[in-house]
Design a protein around this motif. Structure first.
Motif: not given
Ligand code: ATP
Ligand code: MG
Length: 572
Positions: A411-416
């Motif tokens: 799982t990745f928190k990609l942001g912008l």
């Protein structure tokens, strides 16, 4: 299913190239067959297991509010060019051309395609949160496809992408997926661990990997038994046991001859020092620019950390020629004194070292008693070393240990990252246009099959968890040709089928030993034998694959007791 009508081509011998147990057993039990390197046919029972995993994933994704869609496998180059990944992805991206010479990538992941969808379909803050997912084939031209379904060139992934109006909502979406993943892997009957991970090719601000614990795993997990800290070794931090003593008095710098001594071991034993008294100078090209990284002699440089710190798209060690051009000396003698034309970064663990050994940028020469500041300057001290067993935990100070794992989810928190590059914007409540905040979430659906077998096997074959097994029960009919046996076996089989139990009837010719062996090999959790005892006494022998426990049941209690056993296993 009647075995005589099925395709379960069990093998006595397996191809020598199968290195790990799950690969061997998947071939031996007739789950898969190789088509070419990293490409497999899934045979009926292999595909049945696949379907079970897919069903669990779909149920939990739907329950978490994600929306299932289907995106094309063939994805136009223009989208990849927008984010820069057409070049960045390198050789792993499978590229094809159409008849008009337009270029496409066979999707290895779908951030670009889904962001393109979001930028046209999501217009306002009211349209979010949204989480789109799909379950389908992915293509990666892996440098070394191996371990059967574990590292293929074509495999099946569940990929999901969340879109939110701000950081806070994006974190909430991430948490929902994190919890859904825990449910998915628990329901699959896997012993797993979420760990902190590097963001790699996908990028973004933070990420977790879901690791199935297994000794054959390719991933090393550094974990703290005391506080629960766990991270992939690519990312893990730890404090090295010996870090030098900055109170020691500085001794004069001295150039010494070290003829033919290149490696840390050679140089330190020649100078009668230990490897923790030497500082290695490693030279890299980061996006074409030279850079030097210093780590303690007995430490390993973690390239992921250096690459992330430099925000480099590509980080490669200098070639021999590049080293010679940069240091004016052959490989093995590089050092930070008078090293010009590049930035020098050093690992935190060398910060307190005094009077250490370094290369002298001269053939067959090293310096002893080198010291920071006096002899050379460092651009910055950062965390650069690979953490390992025996280090102390940065969170609680206890000793770290290590485990091996198979990555089944990420799982990745990609942001912008993607929404900015592709201008995926929405109109917020305050009337301003803003980029969407993204997350992405992958599961290696086909890899889970291998991971489950790595965890569940013995000398006789596979031991499936009840949730993934191709059949819950096998009825082994001995002498099926005998009228009485056939009658009883068929009646049990029909009754079980009608009750919704997933059952296979082994109605083949063959000895009891041969049939029992195959039943164990393909890993069916419960075996019911229909033989003389059933014919003469109405008694059925039951064997539990996992515990090897054996007991008998009467005809009238057979269905209810077996059903209860299955239920118990499924709700564990
Ligand atoms: P790895 O480090 O193993 O190459 P990755 O970080 O490249 O994995 P992701 O891009 O996060 O993988 O892909 C999501 C999931 O897809 C992984 O967690 C893994 O379970 C699965 N996966 C990735 N590459 C392969 C492959 N070549 N064959 C089978 N499954 C794969
Ligand atoms: Mg990969």
């Amino acid at each position: 299913m009647r075995w005589s009508k099925a395709l379960i081509p069990t093998l006595k011998e397996v191809p020598a190239e199968a290195e790990i147990i799950s690969h061997k057993l998947m071939l031996k039990a007739g789950l898969i067959r190789k088509v070419a390197s990293g490409l497999y046919n899934f045979l009926p029972i292999g595909f049945k297991v696949y379907h079970k995993i897919e069903k669990i994933i779909r149920e939990e994704m739907d329950r978490a509010g994600a929306l299932e869609i289907l995106m094309p496998i063939m994805t136009p180059a223009e989208l990849w060019i927008e984010t820069g990944r057409w070049n960045l992805y390198g050789k792993e991206l499978v590229r094809v051309k159409d008849r008009a010479n337009r270029e496409y990538a066979l999707g290895p992941t779908h951030e670009e395609v889904v962001t393109d969808l979001a930028r046209t379909e999501i217009r306002s803050y009211r349209d979010m949160p949204k989480n789109f997912y799909q379950i389908r084939n992915k293509f990666r031209d892996e440098i070394r496809p191996r371990f059967g379904v574990m590292r293929c060139r074509e495999f099946i992934m569940k990929d999901a992408y969340s879109f939110d109006r701000n950081e806070e909502c994006a974190e909430e979406s991430y948490k929902i997926m994190f919890e859904a993943y825990k449910k998915i892997f628990t329901r699959c009957g896997l012993d797993f661990r979420p760990v902190e991970a590097d963001t790699g090719n996908i990028g973004g601000s933070f990420s977790h990997e879901f690791m199935v614990l297994a000794n054959t795993g390719e991933e090393v997990i550094i974990n703290c038994p005391a506080c629960g800290y766990a991270a992939n070794r690519e990312k893990a931090e730890g404090v090295s046991a010996f870090c030098g003593n900055d109170k020691e008095e500085s001794k004069p710098l001295e150039k010494v001859s070290t003829p033919g001594q290149h490696t840390v071991e050679q140089v330190t034993s020649f100078l009668k020092k230990t490897s923790s008294e030497l500082v290695k100078t490693l030279l890299y090209m980061a996006d074409g620019k030279p850079v030097a990284a210093l780590v303690k002699g007995d430490d390993e440089l973690n390239e992921h950390k250096l690459k992330n710190f430099l925000k480099a798209a590509e980080l490669v060690m200098m070639t021999e020629q590049e080293v010679e051009a940069a240091t004016k000396a052959p490989v093995g003698f590089a050092g930070p004194v008078n090293l010009s034309g590049m930035k020098i970064f050093a690992d935190n663990a060398v910060m307190k070292m005094k009077n250490f050994v370094i290369g002298a940028n001269e053939k067959d020469m090293h310096y002893v008693n080198a010291n920071f500041e006096r002899d050379f300057k460092i651009n910055k001290f950062i965390d650069l070393r690979t953490a390992g067993e025996g280090d102390t935990c940065v969170k609680c100070g206890q000793i770290l240990s290590s485990l091996k794992g198979i990555e089944v989810g990420h799982t990745f928190k990609l942001g912008l990252k993607y929404s900015k590059a592709m201008k995926a914007e929405f109109l917020d409540e305050d009337g301003k246009r803003k980029p969407m905040v993204m997350g992405c979430y992958g599961i290696g659906v086909t890899r889970i099959i291998g991971a489950a077998i790595e965890q569940g096997n013995d000398e006789n074959g596979i031991i499936w968890p009840m949730a993934l097994t191709p059949y819950q029960v096998i009825i082994t009919a001995l002498n099926y040709k005998e009228e009485k046996v056939k009658e009883i076996a068929d009646s049990v089989y029909e009754e079980f089928m009608a009750a919704g139990i997933e059952v296979i009837l082994d109605d083949r010719d063959g000895s009891a030993g041969f049939k029992f062996k195959d039943a164990e090999l393909i890993g069916i959790p419960l075996r019911i034998t229909v033989g003389n005892k059933a014919v003469n006494e109405g008694v059925f022998e039951v064997k539990v694959r996992k515990s090897k426990e054996e007991f008998t049941l009467k005809r009238e209690e057979l269905l209810s007791k077996i059903k209860a056993l299955i239920e118990k296993e499924l709700t564990k």
